[in-house]
Design a protein around this motif. Structure first.
Motif: not given
Length: 139
Positions: A42-54, A21-29
């Motif tokens: 690498p720490d996901g700090s730039d992801a959406s709130p859901f992406g960070q929780r994922l 799911v995480m890689e699908t989100q990133r691939s879509a972006l």
């Protein structure tokens, strides 16, 4: 397949699903031209709130696997799955529940619920350590 083998496979499958799911989100972006493939922190700090929780839910699975996975694997290798079988489905259920709550919310109540599911897993792991030791010494 023993309940322990099923739970071990389920744990691995759940961890893999979170990663997919995480890689699908990133691939879509990336494919949508919204992000460069080398721009993800690498720490996901730039992801959406859901992406960070994922990301954290996936990391929690990886962090717990050396304990939970190793205990199940040990039981299988030593032919002691009868020791772990009764609680193996409960460990898997608690893991999936912990991750699912993590994905939904980070409210104080959700954190308490998530910790409860984690405590269940730790209790099962502690029980398994003692039970496997006793079974190994007896056998």
């Amino acid at each position: 397949m023993t309940a322990t083998a099923f739970a071990l496979l389920g744990y691995i499958g759940w961890t893999l699903l979170l990663l997919l799911v995480m890689e699908t989100q990133r691939s879509a972006l990336v494919l949508g031209g919204l992000r460069r493939s080398d721009s993800f922190r690498p720490d996901g700090s730039d992801a959406s709130p859901f992406g960070q929780r994922l990301l954290r839910a996936h990391a929690n699975c990886l962090e717990g696997f050396p304990i939970f996975g190793a205990l199940m694997l040990l039981a299988l290798v030593l032919d002691l799955a009868a020791v772990t079988d009764p609680l193996a489905p409960w460990l898997l259920a608690a893991r999936v529940a912990q991750s699912s709550v993590h994905l939904v919310s980070v409210s104080a109540m959700a954190i308490n619920v998530r910790f409860t599911f984690f405590a269940v897993q730790m209790g099962i792991a502690a029980w398994w350590c003692v039970a496997l030791l006793r079974a190994g010494l007896a056998g």
